[in-house]
Design a protein around this motif. Structure first.
Motif, short mmCIF file in Angstrom:
data_model
loop_
_atom_site.label_atom_id
_atom_site.label_comp_id
_atom_site.label_asym_id
_atom_site.label_seq_id
_atom_site.Cartn_x
_atom_site.Cartn_y
_atom_site.Cartn_z
N ASP A 244 0.79 -1.16 0.26
CA ASP A 244 -0.20 0.03 0.10
C ASP A 244 0.89 1.22 0.00
N THR A 245 2.10 1.15 0.34
CA THR A 245 2.80 2.40 0.76
C THR A 245 3.55 2.54 -0.68
N LYS A 246 3.72 1.73 -1.43
CA LYS A 246 4.43 1.94 -2.86
C LYS A 246 3.50 2.31 -3.72
N ARG A 247 2.07 2.43 -3.62
CA ARG A 247 1.24 2.76 -4.66
C ARG A 247 1.69 4.16 -5.17
N SER A 248 1.54 4.46 -6.41
CA SER A 248 1.80 5.71 -7.03
C SER A 248 0.62 6.55 -7.08
N ASP A 249 -0.43 6.08 -6.60
CA ASP A 249 -1.73 6.73 -6.28
C ASP A 249 -1.96 7.28 -5.06
N ARG A 250 -1.15 7.03 -4.36
CA ARG A 250 -1.51 7.54 -2.77
C ARG A 250 -2.03 9.02 -2.71
N LYS A 251 -2.58 9.39 -1.68
CA LYS A 251 -2.96 10.64 -1.47
C LYS A 251 -1.65 11.35 -1.42
N GLN A 252 -1.57 12.62 -2.19
CA GLN A 252 -0.39 13.22 -2.32
C GLN A 252 -0.58 14.76 -2.07
N LEU A 253 0.65 15.52 -1.42
CA LEU A 253 0.39 16.95 -1.38
C LEU A 253 0.44 17.68 -2.62
N VAL A 254 -0.43 18.70 -2.96
CA VAL A 254 -0.47 19.40 -3.76
C VAL A 254 -1.00 20.99 -3.37
N GLY A 255 -0.91 21.78 -4.29
CA GLY A 255 -1.39 23.08 -4.10
C GLY A 255 -2.83 23.08 -4.74
N LEU A 256 -3.68 23.84 -4.27
CA LEU A 256 -4.95 24.21 -4.85
C LEU A 256 -5.11 25.75 -4.90
N MET A 257 -5.59 25.97 -6.26
CA MET A 257 -6.32 27.37 -6.58
C MET A 257 -7.63 27.44 -6.86
N THR A 258 -8.40 28.49 -6.34
CA THR A 258 -9.80 28.37 -6.49
C THR A 258 -9.99 29.43 -7.91
N GLU A 259 -11.24 29.31 -8.45
CA GLU A 259 -11.64 30.11 -9.65
C GLU A 259 -11.56 31.52 -9.21
N ASN A 260 -12.34 31.57 -8.22
CA ASN A 260 -12.55 33.18 -7.67
C ASN A 260 -11.42 33.18 -6.75
N PRO A 261 -10.50 34.34 -7.09
CA PRO A 261 -9.27 34.41 -6.45
C PRO A 261 -9.36 34.85 -4.90
N LYS A 262 -10.69 35.28 -4.78
CA LYS A 262 -10.77 36.04 -3.18
C LYS A 262 -11.37 34.73 -2.26
N GLU A 263 -11.70 33.84 -2.93
CA GLU A 263 -12.52 32.65 -2.07
C GLU A 263 -11.29 31.97 -1.65
#
Lengths: 199, 128, 1006, 416
Positions: free
Chosen positions: C906-925
């Motif tokens: 389970d640890t070597k899976r490539s599709d584990r939950k991974q850290l990313v950034g997120l940007m909203t459509e509305n910059p103010k939100e």
């Protein structure tokens, strides 16, 4: 040289400690003794070179009995663990102590660390001091079990301390991490309140 | 409130210590050579003894030493305290008691964990 | 009202000292030494309470802590206290008491109507009904039950009193100061050992306080007085009265609840802790806890005026208060004859003793007969009359098996029954100590059998009911206990001489018959008074399959009331056994658990009830400055960290925006003193770090710093920090604020138990150093001004190195590390210089508009750079790879802690939950931290969640909201749009790199 | 099985309750069963009930070394909720919750399931973050969950201290309104009665002393009352699972710890809901009898003694005083301990074992009581089909080998 830059973290408690203390024969007094020199030593006390080194640097034989300390003049060495000791000295003595110890122990597997800022000292004295200690400390505080010459690491209330039995008036000295100091002072003053009332 | 004798500082209340789980589970020397199951055995599997349990404690508020305690998990009686790296020779009476505790389980374990790993590890630790 | 039932005899009261009090709104008089119960008895007041379930009128049954009926609400206002026992309340001037659980009054209680339905309200009836319709359970049935249940009322105000704890050690702890306990304390005390003697009563003496025994030819109380005087004279003996030993825990840990000021009433000084819990660690324990008299279970045995025999004796002898005008004694043993004799002597009419035994020919029955008391043997009380006070009884001959009435009934008018069903040794503490009990057929009670701890039992608690033997046992046990704890030679001092009266055995008839089968008619045989449990209930339980005593207790609630079954447990067990046709020991007993009698919550909390004393608040040396400058604080573990520094009119958003910009544009200062710091020394230090951290440490140059991850063996990140090489064999490690203590324990664990051959010393220096983080493009200029002798140029002092020098006149270690991405220095000075350094920075930084910032701004700034916070962006389920930090794993190392776990399925899976950034459509939100993520917009529930938002902020420097998140397969989905869900709100978000700001890292060099 | 109702109660009252039948038989063990379940706690009895009801397997014995319902079933603080963080746990506990909601009617036994709402308090920003995370996860899983701010907390539970100066300030709470409490004994009794009525033998005072394993296949159990053969054997013995599993040579990632609880003296109602604070280990509700029912934190060491240390209770009460200052003058009436079987990831193990036809259901930590109906339901499926129900498939022992843990520690939602 006087260090005008240092401040005790519980300078704000000085007045409360005076007001909270009870003088007289049946009293209990709480004071801070700030800025003492404190040097932590790690090493092997079965190694004669180590013992000799500490002796030459401090004039004291490193204590090997658990929970004990040795004193001479203004220096004291606490046993803290089988390979750990703490030298307590007068204010501003730490640089000199560290230099001497490092010099005397050079080449050995040791650590000599200046920890003078890592704890401050509170002193609790007076006839009721033992009772106050019993409220917060889970060790046997009776004279036959905890006497001058003994030092323990334990907790008072929920603050970790190095607790030294200075003399049997009694005087207890607690070396407490600065971050816990205000809590411990507040706690002790609260525990002392009944003696203020009865005094 | 257990009263535990630190091998150095003497008897102190339980609150001065932290519990460190089952004793004598040595870290394998060559983890890469283990199967996942063998690794899981080291990381997760525990004996969870009912009876005399050998466990580790650390005197966190005191000398910060880790040491071993043999404690009866049914009565909380402390049978022995010994330093890390030391072997425990249970007193004869205690050994009988401990034996009696395990007697109820005559069926023996199939070796889930390769004996060699454990043995090597144990030797390393207890020789230390 | 006058004290109509007060005699001139009470040994424990001072009739010249009058005390006025109020009970249920009516004024009464008592005298010094009275309890509320004895004063009420003296005033002829017996109706004092109502039962829990059917609200039957109840009277004072006992004179001690086992009282089930006389349950009192004491006082009003913030010091009001529910559920006290009138038998333990010491009378003081102006005392105000009322009965609990009755409305409008104890005399006229509306809920007594429940009695009409009592035929329905059998044991466990509620399991069988209130089910239909389902909705009515919550809306009708349960609310009704809740309203009716409960005894007293808690005051709503904060408790004005204080409580404390005391930790004590002793060689010999003697619990119970009756004859055996006093003897044990005397014997142990003489050895010089530290002895503690405690007793729940106001005075020492135990049963002797209530009786008219003779010791050494004098009244026993004189012996008690001399024994107490002798003990008081010993420096090594501590005496505790009003002190209930409520717990016997592992390793001879005894806890005692002392009531210190209650007897002063509300006027007691609050500085004096009202209650104290003593923690005793005793080398040896002597249990002299005495015994409780057992009620007899007979028809309608609960009317006011029915009392335990020895309690009636106590009221007469000790308090000089007669239980009634005319009473009968009902017994199955000899001890109650003493009561009859004493009461007659005290002036009460006792025309008759009714004895269940066919023969009563012992010394005491004969004395009673000589006094003119009629002794009716082989008989029992088969009915009683009188609703609010007993009026009359009916007695009849009983078959020898106790099953049925064999003769004609005879009616006798009386207002009092003094009953004795034998004695239950108070084995509670013995049982708590895991001692094993045995059932004694002859005494019909449970006795201590096998000790589990270093303990001895003496006197009535051991089933030794005669005084002489109890004294001797006490002396012997005290001496031996002292010897076993290292004092004295174990030789018992001579015991004083009591008058030996031989008592004949009792006859256990557990249920006295009436004129209808038990449970099949109007008369009720009560077993547990407070809970209205009858013999019929227990029989029903047995019929319904509740064959274990625990089942019976739980099904009927026997023993679950505030008296904790002191009176009911053995009777209940015996009735169950009889119903099952088994011997009592086969059915067992129940395990006794702490507390012996109820203990005030506040007392258990101790000084902890006063806010900050409950748990330390840890402060840095600069705390006072932060406070003075209006900081808002954030608790981090026990620490208080400055969160942000709002200026006038600013909310958090405005303050954080200002602070964030200040750092990026000028210079900011953060108090980072709370970070854990560990000094690591020794020739193997680098090798040790190589195993502890995932990256490589051997070649780190002296003077350099490196960031590292620590994993647990399961491969998951658990702490991080920068560690610097101070010397070839010397490192300075930093940890997270919350992780400091745990990391040090963990390092020592590996050093001491896995790799003891490594030469490494670890020492906590967390508080040796105060840490000030100074960052921003102007940081260098400020540092140069603070430390003119140091060279802060990029060449001389590059990123990820450290230097030592004088800063603002004090010695300092300066680390050039950055958690904000900007040019940044961490100045470490000795704790006591922290405040000076901070003030100096503020002073010299003024011209750069230096801005103090708190943890919130720090979080924003690091998030702009995509730096993780352990415990916020991680939750113990992330590998370094999950965090996109493969680079921190040294490929060259064969082993480090946690490495092996990476290659699990389970640890070597490539599709584990991974850290990313997120940007909203509305910059103010700004997203909500904790929003859950889905790949698709609309989902039925349960919806497949693919991750969550770990951090989200408004970034003033980007003029855009930013967020960090764990997303399944996130590293492969850069640029994709997914959906964030927060309490019904759905927001479309784009997966981006978590590094939002200065992606090339150009700012860190200033 | 005679039906319980107000009418049967009234009818029996006419005959002074002399004619109530026993709620279950006390059978002697038969030589062989299709399924032997070890442990007559809530889980074991529920498993037997659903084996009979859902799978028609009635030749079942539930064997118990003591008295039925006498382990953790009868020792817990009776809190029921399903607001767990991870999908695996949330869906599993939600299934249990749905069964709870009809349990009294299903069993014709009033288990007094009272959905008075369960609040989990947040005392710092980390708690808030985790709470919101959990609320959102619950909502997307169809589990009711709300986030309350401090004022809403106060509204829901007026006696709580939300002062900002409190040592444990209340920043908010999650609320599951469908959560609540149930009468623990009644759950065991109701399932026992129901299973018994379908032919299941509940055999008390029958201690397992060995497991009969031949060629990797379970054949039966050796007990204090003789050998009992069985086609399948299912462990449901909570704190003693390691001891029993060891009889078949199976090692588990379980440690058994003391867990203490207490009740106060009964008082008139002061608190209507369940309040939990994981940060300071205070879990409190008020029973229908008026007692405050409180759970403490787990004692740190392995323990089978059913007793813990007083300081755990003292610390818990000190924290409780900060949250509920008015508790100060009530009194501790009873305290006791249970033996909780804990897993490294704070999630249970429900599934097959390396020994064929031997099954394990353990490691519930503090979640066991609330899982009871769901656990029995899924475990019965696992035993009947020899494969896990989809709801308990993630909770296999294998996860400790693959690393696919269901770690509920981080989620502030573990305890109780």
């Amino acid at each position: 040289m006087v260090d005008n830059f240092r401040r005790s973290i519980i300078a704000n408690k000085a007045e409360a400690m005076i007001n909270g203390s009870v003088t007289g024969d049946n009293g209990v007094v709480l004071t801070e003794i700030p800025f003492l020199a404190q040097v932590n030593i790690r090493g092997n006390c079965e190694d004669k070179k180590f013992v000799a080194g500490v002796k030459s640097a401090t004039g004291l034989a490193v204590p090997t009995t658990p929970n004990s300390y040795v004193s001479k003049g203004d220096l004291t060495i606490f046993w803290l663990s089988p390979d750990e000791w703490q030298v307590i000295g007068p204010v501003d003595a730490q640089n000199d102590l560290v230099a001497k110890l490092r010099d005397a122990l050079s080449g050995q597997h040791v650590a000599v660390i200046d920890v003078s800022g890592n704890r401050t000292a509170l002193e609790l004295s007076g006839a009721q001091a033992r009772n106050v200690m019993k409220k917060g400390c889970r060790l046997d505080m009776d004279p036959q079990s905890f006497a001058p010459g003994q030092v323990v690491q334990t907790r008072v209330a929920k603050a970790p301390v190095i607790l030294q039995m200075v003399d049997d008036k009694p005087v207890f000295r607690m070396f407490v991490r600065p971050s816990f100091a205000e809590y411990l002072v507040d706690w002790l003053l609260d525990a002392m309140s009944e003696y203020r009332y009865s005094a | 409130m257990l009263y535990i004798k630190c091998p150095w500082c003497g008897e102190r209340d339980e609150t001065e210590y932290h519990y460190g789980g089952e004793a004598h589970i040595a870290r394998p020397e060559n983890p890469d050579e283990l199967t996942d199951a063998e690794w899981a055995e080291y990381v997760f599997m525990r004996t969870n003894t009912k009876g005399v349990h050998r466990e580790r404690w650390v005197h966190s508020d005191g000398c910060r030493r880790w040491f071993n305690v043999a404690r009866n998990t049914v009565t909380n009686e402390i049978v022995a305290v010994y330093k890390a790296g030391e072997k425990l020779e249970l007193p004869a009476a205690e050994a009988v008691k401990a034996e009696a505790e395990t007697k109820k389980a005559p069926a023996k374990k199939p070796a889930k964990k390769p004996a060699t790993v454990k043995k090597a590890a144990v030797d390393k630790k207890e020789g230390a | 009202m006058t004290e109509k039932f007060r005699t001139s005899h009470g040994t424990g009261v001072d009739r010249s000292s009058v005390i006025n009090f109020t009970f249920n709104g009516k004024a009464y008089r008592g005298v010094a030494g009275d309890t509320l119960a004895s004063a009420l008895v003296a005033n002829g007041v017996h109706l004092v309470g109502r039962s829990f379930k059917t609200h039957r009128p109840r009277g004072i049954l006992t004179c001690g802590s086992e009282e089930p009926n006389a349950i009192i609400q004491l006082e009003t206002g913030p010091r009001s206290e529910p559920n006290l026992r009138a038998t333990q309340i010491e009378l003081y001037e102006g005392l105000i008491a009322k009965s609990v659980n009755c409305w409008p009054s104890v005399n006229f209680d509306v809920l007594a109507v429940n009695g009409l339905a009592s035929r329905l309200f059998v044991a466990g009836f509620y399991y069988k009904t209130f089910m239909d319709p389902k909705s009515m359970w919550m809306t009708v049935y349960e609310p009704m039950i809740r309203r009716m249940a409960g005894l007293g009322v808690l005051p709503r105000e904060k408790d004005p009193d204080t409580y404390d704890h005391m930790n004590e050690f002793c060689e010999v702890m003697v619990i119970g100061a009756g004859p055996a306990g006093l003897a044990a304390a005397l014997a142990a005390g003489k050895s010089g050992a530290r002895v503690v003697l405690c007793d729940e009563q106001v005075e020492f003496g135990g049963s002797l306080l209530n009786s008219k025994e003779i010791i050494d030819g004098r009244p026993a109380l004189e012996w008690v007085a001399s024994a107490v005087a002798e003990l008081e004279a010993m420096d090594n003996v501590r005496l505790l009265k009003r002190a209930n030993a409520f717990g016997y825990y592992d390793h001879n840990y005894i806890t005692v609840h002392e009531r210190r000021t209650d007897h002063f009433g509300p006027g007691a000084k609050p500085e004096l802790a009202r209650h104290r819990v003593w923690h005793f660690r005793a080398k040896q324990v002597v249990l002299a806890t005495g015994s409780h008299e057992r009620p007899l279970v007979f028809a309608d045995n609960d009317r006011p005026g029915i009392m335990l025999a020895a309690s009636g004796q106590a009221y007469a002898n000790r308090y000089g208060a007669l239980p009634g005008k005319r009473g009968v004694v009902f017994t199955n043993n000899d001890s109650a004859y003493r009561v009859a004799i004493d009461l007659v002597d005290a002036g009460m009419a006792i025309p008759m003793v009714i004895d269940l035994r066919e023969v009563a020919d012992g010394e005491l029955p004969n004395v009673a007969r000589q006094k003119g008391i009629e002794v009716v043997t082989g008989a029992g009380i088969v009915a009683t009359e009188g609703r609010k006070r007993l009026k009359a009884i009916e007695i009849a001959q009983i078959s020898s098996d106790g099953e049925k009435i064999t003769g004609a009934k005879r009616r006798i008018e009386c207002d009092t029954i003094l009953m004795s069903g034998g004695w239950n040794p108070a084995v509670h503490l013995f049982s708590q100590s895991i001692g094993k009990l045995r059932y004694d057929e002859e005494k019909a009670c449970f006795l201590p059998n096998i000790s589990s701890q270093k303990e001895r039992t003496v006197g009535a608690c051991k089933g030794t009911f005669d005084l002489q033997s109890a004294l001797e046992e006490g002396m012997a046990a005290g001496a031996l206990a002292a010897q076993d704890s290292g004092f004295g030679k174990g030789k018992a001092p001579a015991a004083p001489k009591a008058i030996v009266v031989v008592e004949k055995p009792l006859k256990a008839i557990w249920v006295v018959p009436t004129d209808h089968p038990v449970g099949q008619g109007p008369r009720k045989h009560f077993v547990d008074y407070q809970h209205d449990v009858t013999a019929a209930d227990i029989m029903l339980a047995a019929r319904e399959g509740m064959h274990s005593v625990e089942h019976m207790k739980r099904f009927t609630t026997t023993g679950m009331a505030t008296d904790q079954g002191k009176l009911s447990n053995v009777n209940g067990l015996a009735i169950l056994s009889a119903q099952l046709g088994k011997a009592i020991p086969q059915v067992g007993t129940t395990t006794f658990r702490p507390p012996y009698t109820p203990v005030t919550f506040g007392a258990l909390a101790g000084r902890g009830i006063n806010g900050d004393l409950a748990d330390p608040v840890r402060r840095t040396p600069m705390y006072s400055w932060h406070l003075e400058h209006g900081a808002t604080f954030e608790p981090v573990g026990q620490w208080q960290r400055a969160w942000y520094y709002p200026k006038a009119g600013e909310d958090m958003h405005a303050a954080v925006t200002r602070e964030s910009k200040a750092l990026r544009d000028g210079v900011g200062i953060l108090d980072a003193s709370t970070l854990g710091k560990i000094d690591i020394q020794g020739k193997d230090a680098a090798q040790f770090l190589n195993m502890i951290y995932t990256n490589a440490w051997l070649k780190l140059p002296v003077g350099s710093c490196r960031y590292g991850f620590m994993l647990k063996e399961d491969g998951m990140v658990f702490d991080d920090g920068v560690t610097s090489r101070l010397g070839e064999n010397h490192f300075h490690m930093t940890t997270t604020t919350g992780g400091a203590a745990g990391v040090l324990d963990w390092l020592e664990e590996y050093l001491q138990t896995e790799w003891p051959d490594l030469e490494v010393y670890c020492t906590s220096v967390t508080e040796e150093w105060s840490t000030l983080s100074i960052g921003g493009p102007k940081a260098r200029e400020l540092l140069e001004e603070l430390a003119p002798e140091m060279d802060f140029s990029n060449e001389a002092f590059p990123f990820m190195t450290w230097r030592e020098g004088d800063v603002a006149g004090v010695p300092a270690r300066v680390f050039r590390i950055s958690f904000t991405g900007d040019l940044s220095y961490e100045i470490n000075v000795r704790n006591w210089h922290g405040l000076h350094m901070w003030e100096k920075c503020m002073e010299l930084g003024a011209k750069y508009d230096i801005t103090p910032y708190g943890t919130e701004t720090m979080h924003v700034l690091r998030a702009e750079k995509g730096f993780v916070i352990i415990g916020q962006d991680t939750d113990g389920t992330q590998t370094p790879q999950d965090l996109g930090m493969d680079w921190i794993i040294a490929k060259s190392k064969a082993d480090f802690i946690g490495r092996r776990s990476f290659v699990r399925e389970d640890t070597k899976r490539s599709d584990r939950k991974q850290l990313v950034g997120l940007m909203t459509e509305n910059p103010k939100e700004v997203l909500a931290e904790g929003a859950q993520l889905t790949y698709e917009r609309v989902n039925p529930t349960p919806a497949p969640m693919v991750g969550h938002v770990t951090s989200a902020y408004w970034s003033p420097n980007l003029d855009h909201s930013i967020a960090m998140a764990m997303v399944k397969d996130g590293h492969n989905r850069m640029g994709q749009w997914i959906y964030a869900h927060d309490r019904g709100k759905v927001t479309k978000v784009k997966i981006v790199s978590p590094v939002f700001y200065d992606q090339k890292g150009e700012r860190r060099d200033g | 099985m005679s039906r319980f109702s107000i009418f049967s109660l009234a009818r029996n009252a006419m005959s002074w309750h002399q004619n109530w039948p026993s709620q279950w038989r006390s059978p002697e063990p038969k030589p062989e069963y299709d399924v032997v379940i070890i442990g007559a706690g809530g889980h074991g009895l529920a498993t037997a009930y659903y084996l009979a009801k859902e799978h028609g397997i009635t030749n079942v014995a539930v064997i118990e070394k003591g008295w039925l319902g006498g382990g953790n079933t009868g020792r817990n603080t009776t809190i029921v909720r399903s607001n767990y963080l991870w999908d695996e746990s949330g869906l599993f506990y939600e299934n249990a919750m749905k069964l709870w909601e009809n349990l009294s009617q299903e069993l014709n036994y009033n288990v007094m399931f009272s959905q008075r709402g369960v609040m989990n308090l947040a005392h710092n920003l980390g708690d808030v973050r985790e709470s919101v995370r959990r609320v959102n996860a619950n909502n997307l899983n169809g589990i009711d969950a709300e986030w309350l701010n401090a004022e809403q907390v106060k509204e829901f539970c007026p006696i709580i201290n939300i002062s900002k100066n409190s040592r444990y300030p209340v920043l908010g709470a999650t609320l599951q309104r469908r959560g609540g409490t149930a009468r623990h004994d009644a759950v065991a009794w109701g399932y026992a009665r129901g299973a018994d009525a379908m032919g299941v033998d509940v055999i008390q005072n029958c201690e397992v002393q060995g497991l009969m394993v031949e060629g990797g296949v379970i054949k039966g159990v050796r007990t204090s009352r003789g050998e009992i053969k069985a086609k399948k054997v299912a462990m449901a013995c909570a704190g003693h699972t390691s001891v029993v599993a060891d009889m078949a040579g199976i090692r588990l990632p379980i440690e058994s710890h003391p867990l203490q609880a207490l009740v106060s003296e009964p008082m008139k109602p002061v608190i209507d809901c369940v309040v939990m604070s994981n940060a300071v280990h205070v879990y409190v509700s008020q029973s229908d009898k008026g007692e405050l029912v409180m759970g403490a934190g787990i004692d740190p060491y392995v323990g089978y003694s059913q007793r813990g240390s007083l300081h755990v209770i003292e610390n818990q009460l000190a924290a409780a005083m900060e949250l509920f200052p008015l508790f100060s003058r009530t009194r501790l009436m009873r305290s006791w301990g249970g033996i909780v079987d804990t897993c490294p990831d704070a999630s249970p193990i429900v599934g097959k074992t390396p020994v064929k036809n031997l099954y394990v259901n353990a490691g519930w930590g503090t979640g066991g009581f609330k899982a009871t109906p769901g656990s029995g339901f899924c475990y019965a499926h696992t035993i009947a089909k020899d494969e896990p129900h989809p709801l308990n498939a993630p909770f296999s022992i294998d996860r400790f080998i693959t690393g696919a843990l269901v770690d509920e520690h981080g989620a502030a939602g573990v305890a109780h």
